[in-house]
Design a protein around this motif. Structure first.
Motif, mmCIF file in Angstrom:
data_model
loop_
_atom_site.group_PDB
_atom_site.id
_atom_site.type_symbol
_atom_site.label_atom_id
_atom_site.label_comp_id
_atom_site.label_asym_id
_atom_site.label_seq_id
_atom_site.Cartn_x
_atom_site.Cartn_y
_atom_site.Cartn_z
ATOM 1 N N GLY A 90 0.795 -1.217 0.000
ATOM 2 C CA GLY A 90 0.000 0.000 0.000
ATOM 3 C C GLY A 90 0.826 1.263 0.000
ATOM 4 O O GLY A 90 0.307 2.338 -0.303
ATOM 5 N N GLU A 91 2.114 1.171 0.317
ATOM 6 C CA GLU A 91 2.970 2.354 0.371
ATOM 7 C C GLU A 91 3.537 2.685 -1.007
ATOM 8 O O GLU A 91 3.889 1.791 -1.784
ATOM 9 C CB GLU A 91 4.119 2.149 1.353
ATOM 10 N N THR A 92 3.658 3.981 -1.280
ATOM 11 C CA THR A 92 4.331 4.464 -2.479
ATOM 12 C C THR A 92 5.794 4.705 -2.140
ATOM 13 O O THR A 92 6.109 5.428 -1.183
ATOM 14 C CB THR A 92 3.682 5.756 -2.988
ATOM 15 N N LEU A 93 6.691 4.103 -2.917
ATOM 16 C CA LEU A 93 8.095 4.029 -2.527
ATOM 17 C C LEU A 93 9.024 4.423 -3.673
ATOM 18 O O LEU A 93 8.644 4.417 -4.844
ATOM 19 C CB LEU A 93 8.454 2.597 -2.100
ATOM 20 N N THR A 94 10.262 4.720 -3.278
ATOM 21 C CA THR A 94 11.398 4.788 -4.195
ATOM 22 C C THR A 94 12.449 3.817 -3.674
ATOM 23 O O THR A 94 12.828 3.885 -2.499
ATOM 24 C CB THR A 94 11.990 6.202 -4.276
ATOM 25 N N LEU A 95 12.886 2.904 -4.525
ATOM 26 C CA LEU A 95 13.892 1.918 -4.146
ATOM 27 C C LEU A 95 15.190 2.187 -4.889
ATOM 28 O O LEU A 95 15.176 2.580 -6.062
ATOM 29 C CB LEU A 95 13.433 0.495 -4.483
ATOM 30 N N THR A 96 16.323 1.981 -4.218
ATOM 31 C CA THR A 96 17.615 1.947 -4.893
ATOM 32 C C THR A 96 18.218 0.561 -4.684
ATOM 33 O O THR A 96 17.973 -0.094 -3.662
ATOM 34 C CB THR A 96 18.576 3.021 -4.366
ATOM 35 N N LEU A 97 19.002 0.106 -5.667
ATOM 36 C CA LEU A 97 19.592 -1.221 -5.635
ATOM 37 C C LEU A 97 21.102 -1.139 -5.555
ATOM 38 O O LEU A 97 21.705 -0.088 -5.842
ATOM 39 C CB LEU A 97 19.172 -2.015 -6.874
ATOM 40 N N ASP A 98 21.719 -2.260 -5.188
ATOM 41 C CA ASP A 98 23.174 -2.268 -4.989
ATOM 42 C C ASP A 98 23.948 -2.434 -6.290
ATOM 43 O O ASP A 98 25.186 -2.422 -6.283
ATOM 44 C CB ASP A 98 23.571 -3.373 -4.004
ATOM 45 N N THR A 99 23.247 -2.603 -7.394
ATOM 46 C CA THR A 99 23.920 -2.755 -8.681
ATOM 47 C C THR A 99 23.047 -2.163 -9.774
ATOM 48 O O THR A 99 21.819 -2.105 -9.648
ATOM 49 C CB THR A 99 24.203 -4.239 -8.984
ATOM 50 N N ASP A 100 23.702 -1.674 -10.840
ATOM 51 C CA ASP A 100 22.957 -1.092 -11.958
ATOM 52 C C ASP A 100 22.416 -2.199 -12.849
ATOM 53 O O ASP A 100 23.170 -3.035 -13.359
ATOM 54 C CB ASP A 100 23.866 -0.166 -12.779
ATOM 55 N N ILE A 101 21.095 -2.199 -13.022
ATOM 56 C CA ILE A 101 20.416 -3.176 -13.873
ATOM 57 C C ILE A 101 19.479 -2.409 -14.796
ATOM 58 O O ILE A 101 18.925 -1.372 -14.414
ATOM 59 C CB ILE A 101 19.620 -4.189 -13.020
ATOM 60 N N ASP A 102 19.336 -2.907 -16.017
ATOM 61 C CA ASP A 102 18.426 -2.270 -16.971
ATOM 62 C C ASP A 102 16.987 -2.547 -16.539
ATOM 63 O O ASP A 102 16.436 -3.617 -16.781
ATOM 64 C CB ASP A 102 18.683 -2.827 -18.378
ATOM 65 N N ILE A 103 16.364 -1.553 -15.874
ATOM 66 C CA ILE A 103 14.991 -1.651 -15.380
ATOM 67 C C ILE A 103 14.217 -0.460 -15.932
ATOM 68 O O ILE A 103 14.722 0.669 -15.921
ATOM 69 C CB ILE A 103 14.932 -1.647 -13.842
ATOM 70 N N SER A 104 13.005 -0.693 -16.388
ATOM 71 C CA SER A 104 12.190 0.390 -16.913
ATOM 72 C C SER A 104 10.748 0.212 -16.470
ATOM 73 O O SER A 104 10.385 -0.799 -15.850
ATOM 74 C CB SER A 104 12.283 0.443 -18.444
ATOM 75 N N ARG A 105 9.915 1.215 -16.776
ATOM 76 C CA ARG A 105 8.494 1.142 -16.447
ATOM 77 C C ARG A 105 7.895 -0.129 -17.050
ATOM 78 O O ARG A 105 8.139 -0.467 -18.210
ATOM 79 C CB ARG A 105 7.759 2.366 -16.992
ATOM 80 N N GLY A 106 7.097 -0.831 -16.252
ATOM 81 C CA GLY A 106 6.509 -2.083 -16.689
ATOM 82 C C GLY A 106 7.209 -3.302 -16.130
ATOM 83 O O GLY A 106 6.622 -4.383 -16.082
ATOM 84 N N ASP A 107 8.466 -3.156 -15.702
ATOM 85 C CA ASP A 107 9.144 -4.248 -15.003
ATOM 86 C C ASP A 107 8.598 -4.348 -13.582
ATOM 87 O O ASP A 107 7.950 -3.417 -13.077
ATOM 88 C CB ASP A 107 10.649 -4.010 -14.960
ATOM 89 N N SER A 108 8.872 -5.468 -12.925
ATOM 90 C CA SER A 108 8.419 -5.676 -11.551
ATOM 91 C C SER A 108 9.593 -6.113 -10.681
ATOM 92 O O SER A 108 10.420 -6.930 -11.110
ATOM 93 C CB SER A 108 7.319 -6.739 -11.486
ATOM 94 N N ILE A 109 9.645 -5.560 -9.489
ATOM 95 C CA ILE A 109 10.626 -5.972 -8.490
ATOM 96 C C ILE A 109 9.901 -6.860 -7.491
ATOM 97 O O ILE A 109 8.934 -6.430 -6.851
ATOM 98 C CB ILE A 109 11.255 -4.750 -7.792
ATOM 99 N N LEU A 110 10.345 -8.105 -7.372
ATOM 100 C CA LEU A 110 9.686 -9.092 -6.524
ATOM 101 C C LEU A 110 10.626 -9.560 -5.431
ATOM 102 O O LEU A 110 11.855 -9.528 -5.581
ATOM 103 C CB LEU A 110 9.252 -10.310 -7.345
ATOM 104 N N ALA A 111 10.033 -10.016 -4.323
ATOM 105 C CA ALA A 111 10.828 -10.716 -3.314
ATOM 106 C C ALA A 111 11.459 -11.939 -3.971
ATOM 107 O O ALA A 111 10.878 -12.554 -4.878
ATOM 108 C CB ALA A 111 9.948 -11.122 -2.143
ATOM 109 N N ALA A 112 12.648 -12.300 -3.521
ATOM 110 C CA ALA A 112 13.358 -13.423 -4.139
ATOM 111 C C ALA A 112 12.555 -14.717 -4.057
ATOM 112 O O ALA A 112 12.697 -15.600 -4.914
ATOM 113 C CB ALA A 112 14.720 -13.597 -3.486
ATOM 114 N N ASP A 113 11.681 -14.842 -3.031
ATOM 115 C CA ASP A 113 10.887 -16.062 -2.872
ATOM 116 C C ASP A 113 9.497 -15.959 -3.488
ATOM 117 O O ASP A 113 8.668 -16.844 -3.307
ATOM 118 C CB ASP A 113 10.772 -16.434 -1.390
ATOM 119 N N ASN A 114 9.222 -14.889 -4.243
ATOM 120 C CA ASN A 114 7.913 -14.741 -4.886
ATOM 121 C C ASN A 114 7.822 -15.733 -6.047
ATOM 122 O O ASN A 114 8.645 -15.683 -6.973
ATOM 123 C CB ASN A 114 7.727 -13.309 -5.402
ATOM 124 N N PRO A 115 6.828 -16.636 -6.028
ATOM 125 C CA PRO A 115 6.750 -17.655 -7.083
ATOM 126 C C PRO A 115 6.189 -17.144 -8.408
ATOM 127 O O PRO A 115 6.185 -17.884 -9.394
ATOM 128 C CB PRO A 115 5.810 -18.701 -6.474
#
Length: 436
Positions: free
Chosen positions: A295-320
């Motif tokens: 429910g929260e609106t967030l900004t995330l930063t990651l530890d490495t540069d990856i090609d991510i754009s609108r429409g991609d999804s960031i999931l928990a590593a255990d998300n099936p």
């Protein structure tokens, strides 16, 4: 529990045209003393002059609505009692505006389904309800509305006859069982125009021992935003960059966390690429935080540069959840031009948009017989059906039953840019199923 601490209840009115939805809301606002002073003065002047009070005028805001005496658009009204705050969506009953009812119901915690007792056919067993009552109930089932109040209205026209009220509730219970409506269903005898069982218990229904409408609404649960109990699912809406210089090369991924929880330092997977990373930092409206929930609106930063754009999804590593292209879906068709299997459509799900091919119409739901019409060749305006579809790009989506936020979509006609349908994913690759 005070109105400042109780969760806001979003509810809608549903049912056929002329069942009294707008009148009910107007009466509710009037009897609960939550009208503006000028509105209250007008109604009081009408009452003093002997004219009938037009409660429906409080919600029918469009000129065309007042002229025709029907609700066309979704009218939102806000009010509060000592116990909680409410947002009401007065949705249209006319079949032509079913799409507007879907819009109002999609975010509702509860629905009041009005049934005009004077228009029920008691010559059959069970009694025969109007087609739009059935259609709206099917939509509430598809959208997973958790609480339904069946308000049997205009009982004053039947002299508050208990046996006819019971016949109507039995007919609706049979309808709910047939379409698989698993909501918490309550039944209530009312007269919206006369105010019976709206705010106070009516002397005309001594055989009814339940709560009037307003006290009942004050007790209904609110599901809340998001599903914190599910694995984290964060659709990326926007990539935020600073000036791009080497001294301040900020790259943040913005969006709303639709399910689960995220913590700084945890491993995540980006779909559809399947690449892994760790969260460096999480920012919400209050600044940097160690943890966020659905429910929260967030900004995330990651530890490495990856090609991510609108429409991609960031999931928990255990998300099936895995990206897929082949889905079974339920569709509510909105457009006057029927579904054409050869026509080009776009599917928009969350922040993802893809060209889509609808390969098959499995069946269309017959609102009159409550049966599935097999071998259908088209979906027409206001039809509800089940289809097979294939997207051009992989979608990271769940079933609607698992999570409405990541299982709902709209179809857009590529030529006209009209929104032609609302859809709910029923199943996909390695996903569970649910029925209409």
């Amino acid at each position: 529990m005070s109105a400042t601490t109780a969760p806001v209840l979003r509810f809608i009115t549903a049912g056929s045209v002329d069942d009294g939805k707008s009148t009910l809301i107007g009466r509710l606002l009037y009897d609960s003393k939550t009208l503006l002073a000028d509105q209250l003065d007008k109604l009081n002047r009408d009452a003093e002059s002997g004219r009938n009070i037009d409660f429906a005028s409080l919600t029918d805001g469009l000129a065309a609505e007042r002229e025709q005496g029907i609700t066309i658009d979704v009218a939102y009204r806000y009010f509060a009692t000592a116990k909680r705050k409410f947002i009401i969506a007065d949705t249209p009953g006319h079949e032509q505006y079913t799409r507007n009812m879907v819009t109002g119901a999609s975010t509702a915690d509860a629905a009041i389904v009005l049934i005009d007792a004077a228009r029920v056919d008691f010559s059959t067993t069970p009694a025969t309800l109007l087609p739009q009552t059935k259609r709206h109930s099917a939509i509430l089932k598809l959208l997973g509305c958790p609480s339904v109040i069946v308000a049997v209205n205009k009982l004053d026209l039947l002299d508050f006859n208990e046996s006819k009220y019971r016949a109507i509730t039995e007919a609706y219970a049979a309808l709910a069982a047939q379409i698989g409506l698993k909501a918490d269903i309550r039944y209530l005898p009312i007269s919206a125009l006369q105010g019976d069982n709206i705010v106070n218990t009516s002397a005309h229904t001594p055989w009814y021992d339940g709560l009037p409408l307003l006290p009942l609404l004050e007790t209904l649960p609110v599901a809340g935003t998001g599903r914190a109990d599910l694995p984290a699912h964060f659709p990326v809406q926007r990539v935020a960059r600073q000036d791009g210089s080497s001294s301040n090369d900020f790259r943040g991924y913005q969006g709303r966390l639709e399910s689960g929880r995220l913590k700084a330092g945890e491993e995540i997977v980006i779909q559809p690429s399947g690449k892994h990373a760790r969260i460096s930092a999480i920012y919400n409206a209050g600044g940097e935080t160690r943890e966020a929930q659905a429910g929260e609106t967030l900004t995330l930063t990651l530890d490495t540069d990856i090609d991510i754009s609108r429409g991609d999804s960031i999931l928990a590593a255990d998300n099936p959840t895995r990206p897929g292209q082949d889905f079974q879906a339920a569709l509510c068709w909105f457009d006057e031009t029927p579904l054409n299997l050869r026509r080009k459509y776009l599917l928009k799900q969350g922040t993802q948009t893809s060209a889509v091919k609808i390969s098959e119409i499995a069946y269309v739901w017959d609102v009159h017989t409550l049966s599935h019409v097999q071998s259908a060749h088209q979906l027409a305006l206001n039809d509800i059906g089940s289809v097979s579809l294939k997207t051009q790009q992989p979608l990271t989506a769940t079933t609607y039953a698992d999570n409405p936020a990541t299982g709902a979509f709209i179809l857009i006609d590529e030529a006209t840019h009209h929104t032609v349908a609302a859809g709910m994913i029923r199943s996909g690759s390695s996903q569970s199923t649910f029925e209409i």
